[in-house]
Design an enzyme around this catalytic site. Structure first.
Site, PDB file in Angstrom:
ATOM      1  N   LYS A   1     -11.994  30.983  22.846  1.00  0.00           N
ATOM      2  CA  LYS A   1     -11.065  30.580  21.795  1.00  0.00           C
ATOM      3  C   LYS A   1     -10.417  31.765  21.088  1.00  0.00           C
ATOM      4  O   LYS A   1     -10.835  32.909  21.233  1.00  0.00           O
ATOM      5  CB  LYS A   1     -11.766  29.629  20.814  1.00  0.00           C
ATOM      6  CG  LYS A   1     -11.849  28.214  21.425  1.00  0.00           C
ATOM      7  CD  LYS A   1     -12.377  27.186  20.493  1.00  0.00           C
ATOM      8  CE  LYS A   1     -12.319  25.803  21.176  1.00  0.00           C
ATOM      9  NZ  LYS A   1     -13.013  24.785  20.392  1.00  0.00           N
TER      10      LYS A   1
ATOM     11  N   ARG B   1     -20.528  24.153  24.313  1.00  0.00           N
ATOM     12  CA  ARG B   1     -19.428  23.669  25.155  1.00  0.00           C
ATOM     13  C   ARG B   1     -18.643  24.863  25.689  1.00  0.00           C
ATOM     14  O   ARG B   1     -18.104  25.639  24.895  1.00  0.00           O
ATOM     15  CB  ARG B   1     -18.517  22.750  24.325  1.00  0.00           C
ATOM     16  CG  ARG B   1     -17.320  22.168  25.075  1.00  0.00           C
ATOM     17  CD  ARG B   1     -16.504  21.287  24.129  1.00  0.00           C
ATOM     18  NE  ARG B   1     -15.345  20.691  24.762  1.00  0.00           N
ATOM     19  CZ  ARG B   1     -14.170  21.287  24.892  1.00  0.00           C
ATOM     20  NH1 ARG B   1     -13.990  22.513  24.442  1.00  0.00           N
ATOM     21  NH2 ARG B   1     -13.163  20.659  25.481  1.00  0.00           N
TER      22      ARG B   1
HETATM   23  C1  YH5 Z   1     -14.702  21.810  20.349  1.00  0.00           C
HETATM   24  O1  YH5 Z   1     -14.780  22.924  19.822  1.00  0.00           O
HETATM   25  N1  YH5 Z   1     -12.468  22.037  21.595  1.00  0.00           N
HETATM   26  S1  YH5 Z   1     -10.285  21.369  23.110  1.00  0.00           S
HETATM   27  C2  YH5 Z   1      -8.152  27.026  23.009  1.00  0.00           C
HETATM   28  C3  YH5 Z   1      -8.718  28.003  23.811  1.00  0.00           C
HETATM   29  C4  YH5 Z   1      -9.848  27.715  24.544  1.00  0.00           C
HETATM   30  C5  YH5 Z   1     -10.391  26.445  24.490  1.00  0.00           C
HETATM   31  C6  YH5 Z   1      -7.161  29.688  23.157  1.00  0.00           C
HETATM   32  N2  YH5 Z   1     -12.484  19.979  22.420  1.00  0.00           N
HETATM   33  C7  YH5 Z   1     -13.608  21.409  21.178  1.00  0.00           C
HETATM   34  O2  YH5 Z   1     -11.438  23.861  24.310  1.00  0.00           O
HETATM   35  N3  YH5 Z   1     -14.606  19.234  21.476  1.00  0.00           N
HETATM   36  C8  YH5 Z   1     -11.807  21.134  22.336  1.00  0.00           C
HETATM   37  O3  YH5 Z   1      -8.221  29.271  23.942  1.00  0.00           O
HETATM   38  C9  YH5 Z   1     -13.617  20.138  21.705  1.00  0.00           C
HETATM   39  N4  YH5 Z   1     -15.669  20.886  20.137  1.00  0.00           N
HETATM   40  C10 YH5 Z   1     -15.636  19.632  20.676  1.00  0.00           C
HETATM   41  N5  YH5 Z   1     -16.623  18.785  20.412  1.00  0.00           N
HETATM   42  C11 YH5 Z   1      -9.845  23.072  22.775  1.00  0.00           C
HETATM   43  C12 YH5 Z   1     -10.454  24.095  23.658  1.00  0.00           C
HETATM   44  C13 YH5 Z   1      -9.823  25.455  23.692  1.00  0.00           C
HETATM   45  C14 YH5 Z   1      -8.702  25.750  22.964  1.00  0.00           C
END
Ligand code: YH5
Length: 280
Positions: free
Chosen positions: A226, A260
């Site tokens: 992230k 996750r």
């Molecule tokens: C979460 O934290 N996050 S979707 C931006 C990124 C990398 C990954 C800039 N669904 C979560 O994974 N569900 C998402 O790089 C989630 N907790 C839970 N429970 C976003 C995501 C991501 C966004």
């Protein structure tokens, strides 16, 4: 030891569990096809299973930054249901559905999903009732924003305290709607602007993860690749694996029950070491 019943499969918190992110949203990086093929999703899932994944998280709503527009429930349904079906047929792992939509919750649970994961903590119309009608565990994630808007500058006086306050209110609402307390998993919602934080707030939340854990619910932490990692290291998403392992290790050490991630095998090794040290 606390155990969750996920549509007949059980998850026990006797070690740190790893949830793998199975993205099935059309991705601007894959220009050749609008959707990833089922074969592609299956092969990604296969790799996660080989790596020791506990939960496969299927997401059909594009919440990524720069994603083009909101997806209709019907589109989301069309993407998610066939994937849940094929995962159910091929693997023993618990299948989680990353959705805020009542319709998707209902249909996915009929298809064999074992967990609901909602970044909007069942705030969308009908989502509470749809979840109550299943017996599934549900992840309630904190987000300050319904939909990310560019230029929004979040402010918290005490980010962990305010996140806790919100999560406890959602717990109360869930219980009132007939979702038993022992089905609930809490998540502070790391994710920068996407979920109404900044990199500084994400770092404070991780530093104070013990305060979310003190609420005495299982806690999920989703930090993989992230933007707060990018903000600290000034590296693009493809170069954030080592740092993602570092923050996964910190969260597991603090006591988070579910991590996750995108990179399952590497994270499983990291959290196994944390578990081994804890049990030494
Ligand atoms: C979460 O934290 N996050 S979707 C931006 C990124 C990398 C990954 C800039 N669904 C979560 O994974 N569900 C998402 O790089 C989630 N907790 C839970 N429970 C976003 C995501 C991501 C966004």
């Amino acid at each position: 030891m606390k155990t969750l019943n996920c549509a007949g499969k059980s998850l026990t918190f006797d070690r740190t569990l790893v949830m793998g992110v199975l993205n099935i949203t059309p991705d601007s990086f894959y220009e050749s096809s609008r959707y990833q093929s089922l074969d592609q999703v299956l092969s990604n899932a296969e790799q996660m299973v080989q790596g020791g994944v506990d939960i496969l998280d299927v997401g059909g709503e594009s919440t990524r930054p720069g994603a083009s527009g909101a997806v209709t429930c019907e589109e989301e349904l069309e993407r998610v249901v066939p994937v849940v079906e094929v995962l159910k047929k091929n693997f023993d792992q618990v299948i989680s559905v990353d959705t805020s939509s009542a319709l998707v919750i209902t249909e996915a649970s009929k298809t064999g999903a074992g967990m609901i994961n909602d970044v909007r903590a069942l705030m969308r119309p009908g989502a509470l009732e749809a979840t109550a009608a299943t017996d599934l565990p549900v992840v309630l994630m904190h987000s300050l924003v319904e939909q990310p808007e560019p230029g929004f500058e979040p402010h918290y006086d005490d980010v962990a305290g305010e996140v806790n306050q919100y999560l406890l209110e959602r717990v109360r609402v869930c219980e009132a709607a007939g979702i038993a307390r022992d089905r609930l998993i809490l998540d502070p919602g790391f994710g920068g602007g996407m979920f109404g934080k900044t990199p500084a707030y994400d770092l404070q939340l991780l530093k104070h993860l013990d305060r979310v854990l003190a609420l005495d619910f299982p806690v999920l932490a989703g930090m993989s690749r992230k933007s707060f990692i990018g903000a600290v290291l000034n590296k693009p998403a493809e170069q954030r694996l080592s740092a993602s392992l570092a923050v996964a290790t910190l969260a597991a050490m603090a006591g988070a029950q579910i991590i996750r991630v995108h990179d399952v095998a590497e994270t499983v090794d990291a959290v196994r070491m944390v578990d081994a040290v804890r049990n030494a």
